[in-house]
Design a protein around this motif. Sequence first.
Motif, PDB file in Angstrom:
ATOM      1  N   GLY A  99     -15.121  25.768 -15.799  1.00 38.74           N
ATOM      2  CA  GLY A  99     -15.043  24.319 -15.790  1.00 38.74           C
ATOM      3  C   GLY A  99     -13.635  23.824 -16.040  1.00 38.74           C
ATOM      4  N   CYS A 100     -13.474  22.551 -15.821  1.00 41.98           N
ATOM      5  CA  CYS A 100     -12.189  21.912 -16.073  1.00 41.98           C
ATOM      6  C   CYS A 100     -12.481  20.445 -16.349  1.00 41.98           C
ATOM      7  CB  CYS A 100     -11.247  22.074 -14.876  1.00 41.98           C
ATOM      8  SG  CYS A 100     -11.914  21.411 -13.337  1.00 41.98           S
ATOM      9  N   ILE A 101     -11.492  19.756 -16.817  1.00 42.70           N
ATOM     10  CA  ILE A 101     -11.633  18.333 -17.084  1.00 42.70           C
ATOM     11  C   ILE A 101     -10.597  17.597 -16.243  1.00 42.70           C
ATOM     12  CG2 ILE A 101     -11.572  16.509 -18.812  1.00 42.70           C
ATOM     13  CD1 ILE A 101     -12.227  18.575 -20.927  1.00 42.70           C
ATOM     14  N   LEU A 102     -11.075  16.652 -15.468  1.00 43.80           N
ATOM     15  CA  LEU A 102     -10.171  15.809 -14.699  1.00 43.80           C
ATOM     16  C   LEU A 102      -9.682  14.664 -15.574  1.00 43.80           C
ATOM     17  CD1 LEU A 102     -12.170  15.614 -11.348  1.00 43.80           C
ATOM     18  CD2 LEU A 102     -10.020  16.835 -11.720  1.00 43.80           C
ATOM     19  N   HIS A 103      -8.386  14.448 -15.566  1.00 41.32           N
ATOM     20  CA  HIS A 103      -7.788  13.329 -16.293  1.00 41.32           C
ATOM     21  C   HIS A 103      -7.044  12.478 -15.266  1.00 41.32           C
ATOM     22  CE1 HIS A 103      -8.730  15.142 -20.173  1.00 41.32           C
ATOM     23  NE2 HIS A 103      -8.161  16.269 -19.762  1.00 41.32           N
ATOM     24  N   ALA A 104      -7.734  11.525 -14.686  1.00 41.78           N
ATOM     25  CA  ALA A 104      -7.121  10.702 -13.642  1.00 41.78           C
ATOM     26  C   ALA A 104      -6.077   9.768 -14.249  1.00 41.78           C
ATOM     27  CB  ALA A 104      -8.191   9.901 -12.907  1.00 41.78           C
ATOM     28  N   LYS A 105      -4.930   9.723 -13.594  1.00 32.89           N
ATOM     29  CA  LYS A 105      -3.843   8.842 -14.024  1.00 32.89           C
ATOM     30  C   LYS A 105      -3.466   7.940 -12.859  1.00 32.89           C
ATOM     31  CE  LYS A 105      -1.918  11.912 -17.539  1.00 32.89           C
ATOM     32  NZ  LYS A 105      -3.057  12.854 -17.486  1.00 32.89           N
ATOM     33  N   PRO A 106      -2.953   6.752 -13.160  1.00 31.97           N
ATOM     34  CA  PRO A 106      -2.737   5.765 -12.101  1.00 31.97           C
ATOM     35  C   PRO A 106      -1.605   6.131 -11.153  1.00 31.97           C
ATOM     36  CG  PRO A 106      -1.926   4.942 -14.207  1.00 31.97           C
ATOM     37  CD  PRO A 106      -2.649   6.212 -14.501  1.00 31.97           C
ATOM     38  N   VAL A 107      -1.820   5.790  -9.898  1.00 33.65           N
ATOM     39  CA  VAL A 107      -0.775   5.796  -8.875  1.00 33.65           C
ATOM     40  C   VAL A 107      -0.866   4.459  -8.163  1.00 33.65           C
ATOM     41  CG1 VAL A 107      -0.680   8.289  -8.548  1.00 33.65           C
ATOM     42  CG2 VAL A 107      -2.305   6.954  -7.212  1.00 33.65           C
ATOM     43  N   ASN A 108       0.257   3.955  -7.721  1.00 28.68           N
ATOM     44  CA  ASN A 108       0.299   2.626  -7.112  1.00 28.68           C
ATOM     45  C   ASN A 108       0.911   2.701  -5.718  1.00 28.68           C
ATOM     46  OD1 ASN A 108       1.512   2.024 -10.277  1.00 28.68           O
ATOM     47  ND2 ASN A 108      -0.509   1.293  -9.711  1.00 28.68           N
ATOM     48  N   LEU A 109       0.403   1.875  -4.841  1.00 27.41           N
ATOM     49  CA  LEU A 109       0.975   1.720  -3.509  1.00 27.41           C
ATOM     50  C   LEU A 109       1.461   0.288  -3.371  1.00 27.41           C
ATOM     51  CD1 LEU A 109       1.541   2.641  -0.595  1.00 27.41           C
ATOM     52  CD2 LEU A 109      -0.796   1.939  -0.019  1.00 27.41           C
ATOM     53  N   PHE A 110       2.754   0.120  -3.100  1.00 28.43           N
ATOM     54  CA  PHE A 110       3.349  -1.192  -2.919  1.00 28.43           C
ATOM     55  C   PHE A 110       3.770  -1.337  -1.461  1.00 28.43           C
ATOM     56  CE2 PHE A 110       4.322   0.289  -7.226  1.00 28.43           C
ATOM     57  CZ  PHE A 110       3.772  -0.724  -7.986  1.00 28.43           C
ATOM     58  N   VAL A 111       3.274  -2.375  -0.813  1.00 26.56           N
ATOM     59  CA  VAL A 111       3.578  -2.587   0.599  1.00 26.56           C
ATOM     60  C   VAL A 111       4.050  -4.023   0.804  1.00 26.56           C
ATOM     61  CG1 VAL A 111       2.684  -2.561   2.957  1.00 26.56           C
ATOM     62  CG2 VAL A 111       1.824  -0.911   1.281  1.00 26.56           C
ATOM     63  N   ASN A 112       5.179  -4.188   1.480  1.00 23.45           N
ATOM     64  CA  ASN A 112       5.686  -5.501   1.854  1.00 23.45           C
ATOM     65  C   ASN A 112       5.536  -5.692   3.366  1.00 23.45           C
ATOM     66  OD1 ASN A 112       6.476  -6.167  -0.740  1.00 23.45           O
ATOM     67  ND2 ASN A 112       8.554  -5.390  -0.464  1.00 23.45           N
ATOM     68  N   ILE A 113       4.953  -6.798   3.759  1.00 19.84           N
ATOM     69  CA  ILE A 113       4.800  -7.110   5.179  1.00 19.84           C
ATOM     70  C   ILE A 113       5.567  -8.401   5.458  1.00 19.84           C
ATOM     71  CG2 ILE A 113       3.179  -7.588   7.052  1.00 19.84           C
ATOM     72  CD1 ILE A 113       1.037  -6.180   5.399  1.00 19.84           C
ATOM     73  N   LYS A 114       6.629  -8.296   6.239  1.00 20.03           N
ATOM     74  CA  LYS A 114       7.455  -9.459   6.526  1.00 20.03           C
ATOM     75  C   LYS A 114       6.702 -10.457   7.395  1.00 20.03           C
ATOM     76  CE  LYS A 114      11.807  -6.878   6.275  1.00 20.03           C
ATOM     77  NZ  LYS A 114      13.023  -6.445   7.018  1.00 20.03           N
ATOM     78  N   LEU A 115       6.970 -11.731   7.138  1.00 14.30           N
ATOM     79  CA  LEU A 115       6.344 -12.778   7.928  1.00 14.30           C
ATOM     80  C   LEU A 115       6.724 -12.627   9.402  1.00 14.30           C
ATOM     81  CD1 LEU A 115       4.620 -15.311   7.934  1.00 14.30           C
ATOM     82  CD2 LEU A 115       6.680 -16.651   7.448  1.00 14.30           C
TER      83      LEU A 115
END
Length: 309
Positions: A99-115
């Motif tokens: 067995g193992c233990i999952l320790h989820a940690k945050p990841v972020n996706l930043f997207v800029n869409i020009k007008l």
Amino acid sequence: MISILKDLSHSDEHSLVRVAKGYIEPQDFRVGGELRPEQSERVINMIVEDKFLSRVTVERMSRNDKDVEVFDIKPRQLKRVPEGREPTEQELSGVKEHGCILHAKPVNLFVNIKLTTLRNNADKPGLVTMLNQSFNTVFQNDLTDLGFVGKGEDGSDFENLHKGWLKIAEESSDAPKVEIQPSSVSWIDKLAAIKKASDKLYRPTSVFIMSPNDIMEYDVQLGKMITGAPIIADEAGHRFLRQPTVASNYMPDGHVLYTPIKNLILGVNKLIRRSGQWHAMRRCFEFVYDMSVDYEIYIKKACVLATPS
């Protein structure tokens, strides 16, 4: 391909097109909050459509910590115990719990869409599809990449967002290790040494996960043999002793994982947040996705790690 932007409400999605055509002002468009369970599921399904991630085990998590249990049943467990006698400790079935233990940690996706991008594509029916493909590509590529190159978890840079499968195998005392010699040694000999180091119990379903460059070099070496010449032009020939070699563009050259591919875990928390707003000074839409992930290996002793000597 399942789309992330499909997880915007219909009115929000329509608003993107209306902004692009100038019917409403950008500042009138806002999205935000936690995705509904079915929306999150679609995002996760989209991620695991990736050619490699579709083959590993994806653990969906309702919290950031999750216990993962695997029962490993050893072969030759049939016994004959005389009537009237209980089985001894040695005669009891050898079911070992891994067995193992999952320790989820945050990841972020930043997207800029020009007008300008929106307005230049306002009359294209594939506007939202085009944006989807950009989001999809980033998620799929980066999560696969991190699974191989991740070295730490302090978040200081990309490679330290999470420990990937190579690092997990490196740090495990249960995972067999092999040092492979430089180019003077053929890949035939290298792969033979890797397979020899493995537990034969897990060999039937194991594959050699390698970089495309190393697989190509292996194929060329086989092709120089009279009987191996067709392999250079035959993708189905990517095997060693009848076991597949699996290519990943993110596997470092000179490294090999020999394991059942389902032994590799990607954990994803089903709670995903999305927000989007208009940034007036930069004249673009800002989209932010927040999700938590982790990587693990079910049975460490079933995963041989080979690294350059």
